[in-house]
Scaffold this motif. Sequence first.
Motif, PDB file in Angstrom:
ATOM      1  N   PRO A 171     -36.357  11.470 -12.553  1.00  0.00           N
ATOM      2  CA  PRO A 171     -35.076  10.471 -12.420  1.00  0.00           C
ATOM      3  C   PRO A 171     -33.987  10.848 -13.176  1.00  0.00           C
ATOM      4  O   PRO A 171     -32.853  10.466 -12.616  1.00  0.00           O
ATOM      5  N   LEU A 195     -47.651  11.851  -9.798  1.00  0.00           N
ATOM      6  CA  LEU A 195     -46.578  12.179  -8.713  1.00  0.00           C
ATOM      7  C   LEU A 195     -46.896  12.223  -7.374  1.00  0.00           C
ATOM      8  O   LEU A 195     -46.136  11.598  -6.394  1.00  0.00           O
ATOM      9  N   THR A 201     -40.680   7.906  -6.257  1.00  0.00           N
ATOM     10  CA  THR A 201     -39.934   7.100  -7.037  1.00  0.00           C
ATOM     11  C   THR A 201     -39.766   7.648  -8.553  1.00  0.00           C
ATOM     12  O   THR A 201     -39.125   6.910  -9.097  1.00  0.00           O
ATOM     13  N   LEU A 202     -40.679   8.563  -8.788  1.00  0.00           N
ATOM     14  CA  LEU A 202     -40.923   9.176  -9.981  1.00  0.00           C
ATOM     15  C   LEU A 202     -40.293  10.505 -10.426  1.00  0.00           C
ATOM     16  O   LEU A 202     -40.333  10.996 -11.441  1.00  0.00           O
ATOM     17  N   GLY A 203     -39.919  11.054  -9.236  1.00  0.00           N
ATOM     18  CA  GLY A 203     -39.299  12.564  -9.540  1.00  0.00           C
ATOM     19  C   GLY A 203     -39.096  13.097  -7.858  1.00  0.00           C
ATOM     20  O   GLY A 203     -39.665  12.771  -7.210  1.00  0.00           O
TER      21      GLY A 203
ATOM     22  N   TYR B 189     -48.850   3.253  -7.542  1.00  0.00           N
ATOM     23  CA  TYR B 189     -49.228   4.542  -8.263  1.00  0.00           C
ATOM     24  C   TYR B 189     -50.664   4.840  -8.522  1.00  0.00           C
ATOM     25  O   TYR B 189     -51.395   3.772  -8.646  1.00  0.00           O
ATOM     26  N   TYR B 437     -41.277  13.240 -20.752  1.00  0.00           N
ATOM     27  CA  TYR B 437     -41.762  12.305 -19.666  1.00  0.00           C
ATOM     28  C   TYR B 437     -43.201  11.595 -19.907  1.00  0.00           C
ATOM     29  O   TYR B 437     -43.186  10.493 -19.741  1.00  0.00           O
TER      30      TYR B 437
END
Lengths: 466, 466
Positions: A171, A195, A201-203, B189, B437
């Motif tokens: 992001p 992911l 939303t995370l990458g 998630y 990350y």
Amino acid sequence: MIEQQIIDRLTQIVGKENCSTVTADRICYSYDATQQQFLPDVVLHPASADEISKIMLLANEKFIPVFPRGAGSGFSGGSLPTRGGIVLSTERLDTILKIDEENLVATVEPGVVTEQFQQAVEKVGLFYPPDPASLKFSTLGGNVAECAGGPRCVKYGVTKDYIIGLEVVTPTGDIIKTGGPTMKGVVGYDLTKLLCGSEGTLGIITKIIIKLLPLPEAKQTMLVMFDSIDGAAQAVSAIIKGKIIPTTLEFMDGRTIDCVRQATDLDVPAAANAVLIIEVDGDREFLNKQVAKISAIIKPLGVVETRIATTPKESEALWQIRRSVSASLRKVNPDKFNEDICVPRSRVPEMIRRIDKISATYEIPIVNFGHAGDGNIHVNIMINKKVAGELEKAEKAIEEVFKGALELGGTMSGEHGVGIAKAPYIGLEITKQAAFYMKTIKKALDPNNILNPGKIFLDDKQTANH
Amino acid sequence: MIEQQIIDRLTQIVGKENCSTVTADRICYSYDATQQQFLPDVVLHPASADEISKIMLLANEKFIPVFPRGAGSGFSGGSLPTRGGIVLSTERLDTILKIDEENLVATVEPGVVTEQFQQAVEKVGLFYPPDPASLKFSTLGGNVAECAGGPRCVKYGVTKDYIIGLEVVTPTGDIIKTGGPTMKGVVGYDLTKLLCGSEGTLGIITKIIIKLLPLPEAKQTMLVMFDSIDGAAQAVSAIIKGKIIPTTLEFMDGRTIDCVRQATDLDVPAAANAVLIIEVDGDREFLNKQVAKISAIIKPLGVVETRIATTPKESEALWQIRRSVSASLRKVNPDKFNEDICVPRSRVPEMIRRIDKISATYEIPIVNFGHAGDGNIHVNIMINKKVAGELEKAEKAIEEVFKGALELGGTMSGEHGVGIAKAPYIGLEITKQAAFYMKTIKKALDPNNILNPGKIFLDDKQTANH
């Protein structure tokens, strides 16, 4: 609207022909399979991770939301540009980079269409099992972002079970690699699986490393009609208890069959109140044995008729009934809410009974079919939005369906994701503490809330109801 | 040392008999399979998630590090209390809560011993495939935390492939549930998979929901001796190209066989320079066909001798050679560094040649065996620490082995994890951006760095070298 000066910088990054603010283009990228529509300010078609990284750096600098998008075939609004800003399409990243036949591993870009990839690996005797219904147009990047499923998941698992590595733009604009082409690997956190299903939303996924299987030698398809849904459900449990895990165990309930009868001239006996399509694959000789065993197992469970296909052409004919369902439904009512709850396999009959009750209470037709083998039921709530009060009744019915699935140990979504469609209900399934854990990850990795904001979790004030 | 007042509060939480500051107890919980030792201040044996939550709240309040521990059988130091503080043992959480035969799902507490669980599910005709070498004493909680592997992973995958839900105490003391008992689920998630292999740094596992398979009907074991490691490696690739994925494809290189010859009186022909143990499982009849097919495939590849077992007893006899390896190695040199690199399957012969060169360069015996089917090689660097300079040479050799694996597209660790043993080398495999990350996730979820600190990543100043 985004200032012209920023549009100019975006144009510099992706090139003039890959940056559009033309209304027609913006409309093309404003919707997905939910039929909801949100107009983005600009549509970008970057060609590389490097370009995407630059876009993310600029987006963070100027606080512009970025909505990554594959084919827009999602059923939960994951790719919708709900806050305007940038739609970042991965369509140009459409190359199958490598199919390593020796190691059964492929590397692809995210814009590759699922079916094209399946055909490419099958040509060399390999097999990529995940088969979402949208595979003719969905992209692998979207499949990974949503963790797509499909009928073959009973035996073969879902998309994430095949994804062993990624290249991702974070992001905040870093380019990172996760996992790799080995069958095992435990160095650091498993970002690959985090992911998968994180709904963009995370990458932003820019490369995908995929584990493949040898292509099964043969396949056999059985279509079995039962006199009751309970018989069909018992058949599912009995087959698996009999140590056979079929490739596919699709079911259609009585209402679904009624729809097919009314809308088509396919031959469906009047006594049939539930249908199972059972597929097995593997060694050719062994399949005959498995089919015989399945026939014996299900015989006492109210079988009305069994049809068996041994060639692809015959199999295709059997699938006609299933494939005609979507079109048939439209005759019931014009508007459809397609939910995809998942319960433990043995609870499917109970869940169907609950749905029937909900349908009766709200006087709305609900038609159920789906992947019985893994308890994943597609619940189709059929209404006419133009009739006053129907939409409100549908929303109440959906909430009750979700609650029912959760009470039976299930989940609101087996394969479609949360997106915006299920975000209002997420508090039913995920406790505040678990949501806090997830949101903490999101906030830490995307401090400016740039990447696909408002998906999965609504803003805090909006979720207060649940 | 922890103040008495805090010990009193910990005692209140877990009960007097489950909180020990006695030196003998602390020593018992000071080591793991790495043979390194760090003395904790206190050893706790909580009985519930609730007690663990209270411990974590107190630990955060007082900034005391907490080191969760299963059986301490890890090879990378994941459970070592490197900074004193609290060892939190999960031994008392040792109940198999449920085996759901209809849905092929079990729920267990983390302290259940792997083999005991396997036996329990096999009794009812079910199958939990992951089989780390330590399964007789390792716990499922530890297996999940490290994402344990084992010989059967070629066909069946690793621990995380079977974990579909968890109950976890977060680093800040919340109790959360992740995933659930359904075969599919995409709401939020995938914390389940993030926690698998996170080495106890992101949460303490208090319940595990496990997907099971039907127990295969039968198994056949082949032991094949080859005149060269290349022949054995080609056999691995050829079998998989022949569309057979065996349950197990274990290999031993020439040096390993030499060790066995020297240390035992097992019958290993002089011409044998590599051994493969190949197991297939499934339908009884189909196995004969598979074994015949494998025999035909490998015949031209320098086979010295083939032994086939069809009963468990015969199979056990064939495994004697493999099981005698660890004890045999001790005759080479007293001290062993057991690394577990993993490369793409086809690169195994090249990797072995590189290791042979490294062995020659540093004049240290290196013995290789492991899971050839998934490219996971156990590299045993044999030294005598008492001989001056040997330890330094071993460390250099290890670094070169890691670099070699990475150059071939592999990883430093297929199944043992990073812990403290590989933390100094992690910069070789993971870029600064990817590490950032991961660390961002850790920092956000564990702001006080309470839970298993110093594992996977060294403190920032220490990692600066790489």
